[in-house]
Design a protein around this motif. Structure first.
Motif, PDB file in Angstrom:
ATOM      1  N   ALA A  20     -11.178   9.778  10.111  1.00  0.00           N
ATOM      2  CA  ALA A  20     -10.046   9.038  10.678  1.00  0.00           C
ATOM      3  C   ALA A  20      -9.618   7.888   9.788  1.00  0.00           C
ATOM      4  CB  ALA A  20     -10.415   8.508  12.066  1.00  0.00           C
ATOM      5  N   GLY A  21     -10.517   7.390   8.950  1.00  0.00           N
ATOM      6  CA  GLY A  21     -10.195   6.266   8.082  1.00  0.00           C
ATOM      7  C   GLY A  21      -9.624   6.647   6.739  1.00  0.00           C
ATOM      8  N   ILE A  22      -9.597   7.953   6.435  1.00  0.00           N
ATOM      9  CA  ILE A  22      -9.129   8.370   5.105  1.00  0.00           C
ATOM     10  C   ILE A  22      -7.625   8.129   4.944  1.00  0.00           C
ATOM     11  CG2 ILE A  22      -8.799  10.353   3.578  1.00  0.00           C
ATOM     12  CD1 ILE A  22     -11.465  11.441   4.543  1.00  0.00           C
ATOM     13  N   ALA A  23      -6.823   8.581   5.907  1.00  0.00           N
ATOM     14  CA  ALA A  23      -5.366   8.478   5.776  1.00  0.00           C
ATOM     15  C   ALA A  23      -4.898   7.039   5.642  1.00  0.00           C
ATOM     16  CB  ALA A  23      -4.684   9.169   6.944  1.00  0.00           C
ATOM     17  N   PRO A  24      -5.295   6.096   6.551  1.00  0.00           N
ATOM     18  CA  PRO A  24      -4.804   4.723   6.389  1.00  0.00           C
ATOM     19  C   PRO A  24      -5.301   4.043   5.129  1.00  0.00           C
ATOM     20  CG  PRO A  24      -6.449   4.845   8.142  1.00  0.00           C
ATOM     21  CD  PRO A  24      -6.112   6.251   7.778  1.00  0.00           C
ATOM     22  N   SER A  25      -6.450   4.470   4.591  1.00  0.00           N
ATOM     23  CA  SER A  25      -6.975   3.853   3.367  1.00  0.00           C
ATOM     24  C   SER A  25      -6.355   4.445   2.121  1.00  0.00           C
ATOM     25  CB  SER A  25      -8.497   4.025   3.302  1.00  0.00           C
ATOM     26  OG  SER A  25      -9.125   3.482   4.439  1.00  0.00           O
ATOM     27  N   SER A  26      -5.684   5.581   2.247  1.00  0.00           N
ATOM     28  CA  SER A  26      -5.141   6.281   1.085  1.00  0.00           C
ATOM     29  C   SER A  26      -3.765   5.797   0.681  1.00  0.00           C
ATOM     30  CB  SER A  26      -5.083   7.793   1.367  1.00  0.00           C
ATOM     31  OG  SER A  26      -6.372   8.303   1.590  1.00  0.00           O
ATOM     32  N   ILE A  27      -3.137   4.946   1.481  1.00  0.00           N
ATOM     33  CA  ILE A  27      -1.805   4.455   1.175  1.00  0.00           C
ATOM     34  C   ILE A  27      -1.883   2.968   0.874  1.00  0.00           C
ATOM     35  CG2 ILE A  27       0.557   4.176   1.997  1.00  0.00           C
ATOM     36  CD1 ILE A  27       0.064   6.524   3.878  1.00  0.00           C
ATOM     37  N   LEU A  28      -1.556   2.600  -0.336  1.00  0.00           N
ATOM     38  CA  LEU A  28      -1.579   1.210  -0.776  1.00  0.00           C
ATOM     39  C   LEU A  28      -0.171   0.803  -1.170  1.00  0.00           C
ATOM     40  CD1 LEU A  28      -4.683   1.542  -3.132  1.00  0.00           C
ATOM     41  CD2 LEU A  28      -4.692   0.775  -0.746  1.00  0.00           C
ATOM     42  N   TYR A  29       0.095  -0.476  -1.190  1.00  0.00           N
ATOM     43  CA  TYR A  29       1.427  -0.917  -1.578  1.00  0.00           C
ATOM     44  C   TYR A  29       1.391  -2.361  -2.066  1.00  0.00           C
ATOM     45  CZ  TYR A  29       1.259  -3.032   3.035  1.00  0.00           C
ATOM     46  OH  TYR A  29       0.888  -3.758   4.131  1.00  0.00           O
ATOM     47  N   GLY A  30       2.430  -2.717  -2.772  1.00  0.00           N
ATOM     48  CA  GLY A  30       2.639  -4.095  -3.201  1.00  0.00           C
ATOM     49  C   GLY A  30       4.121  -4.389  -3.160  1.00  0.00           C
ATOM     50  N   VAL A  31       4.491  -5.651  -2.967  1.00  0.00           N
ATOM     51  CA  VAL A  31       5.895  -6.051  -2.867  1.00  0.00           C
ATOM     52  C   VAL A  31       6.148  -7.193  -3.842  1.00  0.00           C
ATOM     53  CG1 VAL A  31       7.737  -6.865  -1.340  1.00  0.00           C
ATOM     54  CG2 VAL A  31       5.905  -5.436  -0.427  1.00  0.00           C
ATOM     55  N   TYR A  32       7.228  -7.090  -4.594  1.00  0.00           N
ATOM     56  CA  TYR A  32       7.616  -8.213  -5.440  1.00  0.00           C
ATOM     57  C   TYR A  32       9.135  -8.258  -5.539  1.00  0.00           C
ATOM     58  CZ  TYR A  32       8.240  -4.724  -9.172  1.00  0.00           C
ATOM     59  OH  TYR A  32       8.647  -3.640  -9.911  1.00  0.00           O
ATOM     60  N   TYR A  33       9.659  -9.390  -5.985  1.00  0.00           N
ATOM     61  CA  TYR A  33      11.104  -9.619  -6.015  1.00  0.00           C
ATOM     62  C   TYR A  33      11.658  -9.392  -7.409  1.00  0.00           C
ATOM     63  CZ  TYR A  33      10.136 -11.642  -1.509  1.00  0.00           C
ATOM     64  OH  TYR A  33       9.716 -11.817  -0.221  1.00  0.00           O
ATOM     65  N   ASN A  34      12.730  -8.630  -7.463  1.00  0.00           N
ATOM     66  CA  ASN A  34      13.331  -8.283  -8.742  1.00  0.00           C
ATOM     67  C   ASN A  34      13.850  -9.523  -9.461  1.00  0.00           C
ATOM     68  OD1 ASN A  34      12.964  -5.577  -8.028  1.00  0.00           O
ATOM     69  ND2 ASN A  34      14.944  -5.517  -6.967  1.00  0.00           N
ATOM     70  N   GLY A  35      13.617  -9.581 -10.751  1.00  0.00           N
ATOM     71  CA  GLY A  35      14.176 -10.658 -11.565  1.00  0.00           C
ATOM     72  C   GLY A  35      13.356 -11.926 -11.566  1.00  0.00           C
ATOM     73  N   SER A  36      12.519 -12.154 -10.543  1.00  0.00           N
ATOM     74  CA  SER A  36      11.753 -13.397 -10.503  1.00  0.00           C
ATOM     75  C   SER A  36      10.252 -13.164 -10.454  1.00  0.00           C
ATOM     76  CB  SER A  36      12.166 -14.233  -9.282  1.00  0.00           C
ATOM     77  OG  SER A  36      11.870 -13.544  -8.078  1.00  0.00           O
ATOM     78  N   GLN A  37       9.827 -11.923 -10.188  1.00  0.00           N
ATOM     79  CA  GLN A  37       8.408 -11.645 -10.086  1.00  0.00           C
ATOM     80  C   GLN A  37       8.047 -10.357 -10.823  1.00  0.00           C
ATOM     81  OE1 GLN A  37       7.653 -11.545  -5.821  1.00  0.00           O
ATOM     82  NE2 GLN A  37       6.916 -13.658  -5.846  1.00  0.00           N
ATOM     83  N   THR A  38       6.789 -10.272 -11.207  1.00  0.00           N
ATOM     84  CA  THR A  38       6.234  -9.036 -11.758  1.00  0.00           C
ATOM     85  C   THR A  38       4.962  -8.699 -11.006  1.00  0.00           C
ATOM     86  OG1 THR A  38       4.956 -10.242 -13.426  1.00  0.00           O
ATOM     87  CG2 THR A  38       7.155  -9.485 -14.063  1.00  0.00           C
ATOM     88  N   LEU A  39       4.669  -7.411 -10.907  1.00  0.00           N
ATOM     89  CA  LEU A  39       3.448  -6.959 -10.253  1.00  0.00           C
ATOM     90  C   LEU A  39       2.668  -6.092 -11.227  1.00  0.00           C
ATOM     91  CD1 LEU A  39       2.870  -5.677  -6.697  1.00  0.00           C
ATOM     92  CD2 LEU A  39       2.194  -4.227  -8.605  1.00  0.00           C
ATOM     93  N   ARG A  40       1.403  -6.417 -11.399  1.00  0.00           N
ATOM     94  CA  ARG A  40       0.503  -5.623 -12.237  1.00  0.00           C
ATOM     95  C   ARG A  40      -0.788  -5.355 -11.473  1.00  0.00           C
ATOM     96  NH1 ARG A  40       0.525  -9.431 -17.397  1.00  0.00           N
ATOM     97  NH2 ARG A  40       0.666 -10.933 -15.696  1.00  0.00           N
TER      98      ARG A  40
END
Length: 728
Positions: free
Chosen positions: A116-136
């Motif tokens: 039951a824990g596989i599906a929710p743990s398999s989706i990751l995400y990050g949010v950043y703002y265009n032009g002012s932020q970078t995500l690595r």
């Protein structure tokens, strides 16, 4: 202050505030958004604005102190294995404000205990703002049986950029990176770390952040670290029972550290809490030392620069041509901006906190609160009226004076100085007509004027059109029991409620109001129906609308076979809707319960009586420290008035007052006043014939109902006018 003020904002700058919180790691609300994107885990996202990409990796920065964690596999048979199959072994968040910049290192280690824990743990995400932020990416690996497995080259990565979607307020001008992790198994640990550099648009140098100590899943280790320096100090406001972090100073470096083990999921946040109450533990970080710092930020970010645009000045002069009175100039310009410039928010683009040029807003005729305020500011300047914007909080109506931060606000209004008096205007309001604006304001305790030299919050006066009692709605039901067949329901709306009804009438048919009233009034008698359309009297001077609706019925007298008499019973038709209902579980809660405040709602019955009726006075009153319920009678000749009131004295019930309020509301809801008589001379002859049949046990069929009772009577023409004789 309720937690909702920091999490659910729906208009104007609230869009930018919301995303600021999400973009900085408070992304619980994005779960449903991402679920929609990944309807089938691992499937390709074939939608406009969605594209595959590769991850950009970066080493862990020197300023980060990596927290070590236990690499042992998750044990499905452990006694403390979570029911939903997933727990967080480590939640690590580190923020660096040193040097006036912003960087966040966020690392999460998920432990999978069951399928039951596989599906929710398999989706990751990050949010950043265009032009002012970078995500690595700082780390991305599975730990299986204590050994690391690099999965970056096998993960499916999708990028969602919705900058062009004005309806997608949550993610406009932001990039969401969605990652699907393959081959995750029971017992695995998934380690994922991101590094976001750069602040969100409009909040540069503000050093704002929010940490909530209310997880939804168990956390083995919670580690938090804030790094700054003496040249860029921050203030930490610890509320709602949160634990204050430890402060550590080494030379110019200042750090705040917090560590907790075995953090259990938080209890569900209670509903109906007053806006000043912190319903969950949190730490609010702000780089503003005082409200003057927030003023400086607002003046730089929220006020459009430059001289007044020529076309804006020309339009202002056109609208005020021939007008000398500055109050009249303000009225005409405010009515134009309220009525002729459509409200539309740009989401989280660059203009989430920065307004568009007033000339552009005038040309395209749309904008959000700050765009409309800046257009009105420019127009007022063009005609020589001093004005300035002010920050407000209208989602909850409460600003905590102890926490100076831009995140305290979600709206921008305007103040004009005329003849030594301040006139407040909400540029997003609904005008009364082409030259009469609305001066009503959403109720809020404090606002922050963005004028030079301003250092503190100021109270927003109660709108003058609401009246000294502060009531918004006054309702009256007129019933003529001499004929037993006519009633008029009249509602007087003032202030914001008048604005609301005026907007409703402008956008829909009067039948909407008729049906709303009928749903209540029809319970007073048999076969009640509306008699024509409502008659509306609109007074712009004191911003009051009176709506009168006539009703007709076969009869309002109701036969009581058991008591062998007929009567009429009146009770609170509407006030029960204004007094909030408290559940049994809420009555036992340990936190305050919110009341609408200020509120003074009145409901009255005006009843014209047949001759010779004896009336027993009724005076019921339940008055407590926080509220009043009352039901009183007054008779003058053949006219009987029943007055029912619900009034609040503050915005909340204390925990030990909730149960008593629940009981009082039940008592109030059951209050009624009954009129009756056994004398047939006091009702119409045709009605008496029917009552006689009922009393004698005769089965009443359509064929032997008197004809004059089958069709509701038409009230006399003079009885169909509103109380003041006006109408349209």
């Amino acid at each position: 202050m309720a937690v909702g003020r920091w999490r659910t904002m729906t208009m104007c700058m609230r869009q930018a505030v919301l995303a600021e919180q999400y973009g900085r790691g408070l992304a619980a609300g994005l779960a449903s958004f991402l679920a929609g994107l990944l309807a089938i885990a691992g499937s390709a996202l074939a939608a406009p604005g969605v594209a595959s990409t590769t991850l950009e990796f970066a080493p862990v920065p020197d300023w980060v102190e990596v927290y070590e964690f236990d690499h042992a596999p998750a044990d499905p048979d452990a006694a403390d294995a979570p029911e939903d199959g997933v727990a967080i072994r480590l939640l690590e968040g580190q923020v660096n404000f040193s040097g006036g910049t912003f960087a966040r290192y966020q690392r999460t280690v998920y432990a999978v205990y069951s399928k039951a824990g596989i599906a929710p743990s398999s989706i990751l995400y990050g949010v950043y703002y265009n032009g002012s932020q970078t995500l690595r990416i700082g780390a991305f690996r599975i730990w299986r049986d204590g050994e690391p497995i690099d999965v970056a080259d096998r993960a499916m990565v999708q990028v969602v950029n919705s900058a062009s979607n004005l309806q997608g307020e949550l993610a406009a001008d932001a990039t969401v990176v969605v990652i699907y992790v393959p081959d995750l198994r029971v017992g695995d640990l998934l380690e994922f770390a991101t590094l976001i550099s750069g602040d969100s648009p409009g909040l540069e140098d503000q050093r704002t952040d929010i940490y909530k100590d209310s997880p939804t899943v168990p956390i083995g280790h919670l580690y938090r670290r804030i790094v700054t320096d003496t040249l860029h100090p921050v203030s930490l406001h610890v509320v709602g029972g949160a634990v204050a972090p430890e402060k550590r100073v080494e030379g110019e470096r200042v750090e705040y550290l917090y560590h907790a083990e075995n953090v259990e999921p938080a209890a569900e946040t209670p509903d109906h809490v007053p806006p000043w109450y912190y319903a969950e533990p949190m730490t609010i970080v702000s780089g503003a030392a005082n409200w003057g710092d927030v003023v400086a930020w607002g003046r730089e970010r929220l006020i459009a620069p430059g001289p007044v645009d020529d076309k804006v000045a020309a339009k202002a002069r056109e609208l005020t041509a021939g007008v000398q009175d500055p109050n009249e100039k303000l009225a005409r310009l405010a009515a134009f901006v309220q009525g002729k410039v459509k409200y539309l928010g740009p989401g989280l683009s660059r203009n989430g906190y920065r307004p568009f040029a007033p000339g552009d807003v005038l040309t395209r005729r749309w904008g959000d609160c700050k765009d409309k305020v800046n257009l009105l500011l420019a127009m007022l300047e063009a005609v020589g009226i001093e004005a300035y914007p002010a920050l407000a909080q209208i989602s909850t109506g409460y600003v905590d004076p102890e926490i100076p931060t831009p995140l305290a606000f979600d709206h921008l209004i305007l103040a004009a100085e005329i003849g030594g008096e301040t006139q407040w205007v909400d540029a997003t309001g609904t005008p009364r007509d082409a030259t009469r604006p609305s001066y009503e304001q959403a109720r809020t305790n404090l606002v922050l004027p963005l004028r030079a030299g301003q250092t503190d919050l100021v109270p927003l006066p109660v709108p003058r059109t609401v009246g000294p009692d502060g009531y918004d709605i006054d309702m009256a039901t007129d019933v003529d029991l001499r004929s037993g067949r006519k009633a008029t329901f009249t509602v007087s709306y003032a202030g914001l409620s008048a604005d609301h009804v005026r907007g409703l009438l402008d956008s829909s048919s009067p039948s909407v109001i008729t049906q709303t009233y009928l749903a209540k009034v029809k319970s007073l008698g048999d076969y009640v129906e509306a008699d024509g359309e409502p008659i509306v009297t609109d007074s712009y001077v004191d911003n009051r609308i009176v709506v009168a609706q006539d009703f007709k019925a076969r009869y309002f007298w109701v036969w009581d076979k058991e008591k062998a008499r007929y009567g009429f019973e009146a009770w609170p038709l509407w006030l029960r809707d204004f007094a909030p209902s408290v559940s049994e579980s809420d009555a036992a809660r340990s936190v305050p319960y919110a009341l609408p405040f200020p509120q003074d709602v009145r409901e009255r019955y005006h009843i014209r009586l047949p001759e010779g009726m004896t009336i027993t006075p009724m005076n019921e009153r339940l008055e407590r420290d926080a509220y009043l319920f009352s039901f009183e009678t007054e008779r003058e000749g053949r006219d009987l008035t029943l007055s029912i009131v619900f009034r609040t004295y503050r915005d909340h019930l204390k925990p030990d007052e909730i149960a008593a309020y629940r009981d009082d509301r039940k008592t109030f809801a059951n209050w009624s006043y009954a009129l009756w008589t056994p004398d047939s001379k006091r009702v119409p002859e045709a009605m008496q014939k029917l009552f006689d049949q009922l009393a004698g046990g005769t089965e009443v069929r359509s064929a032997n109902i008197p004809e004059e009772l089958k069709t509701p009577a038409t009230p006399p023409e003079d009885a169909r006018q509103p109380p003041d004789g006006g109408g349209r």
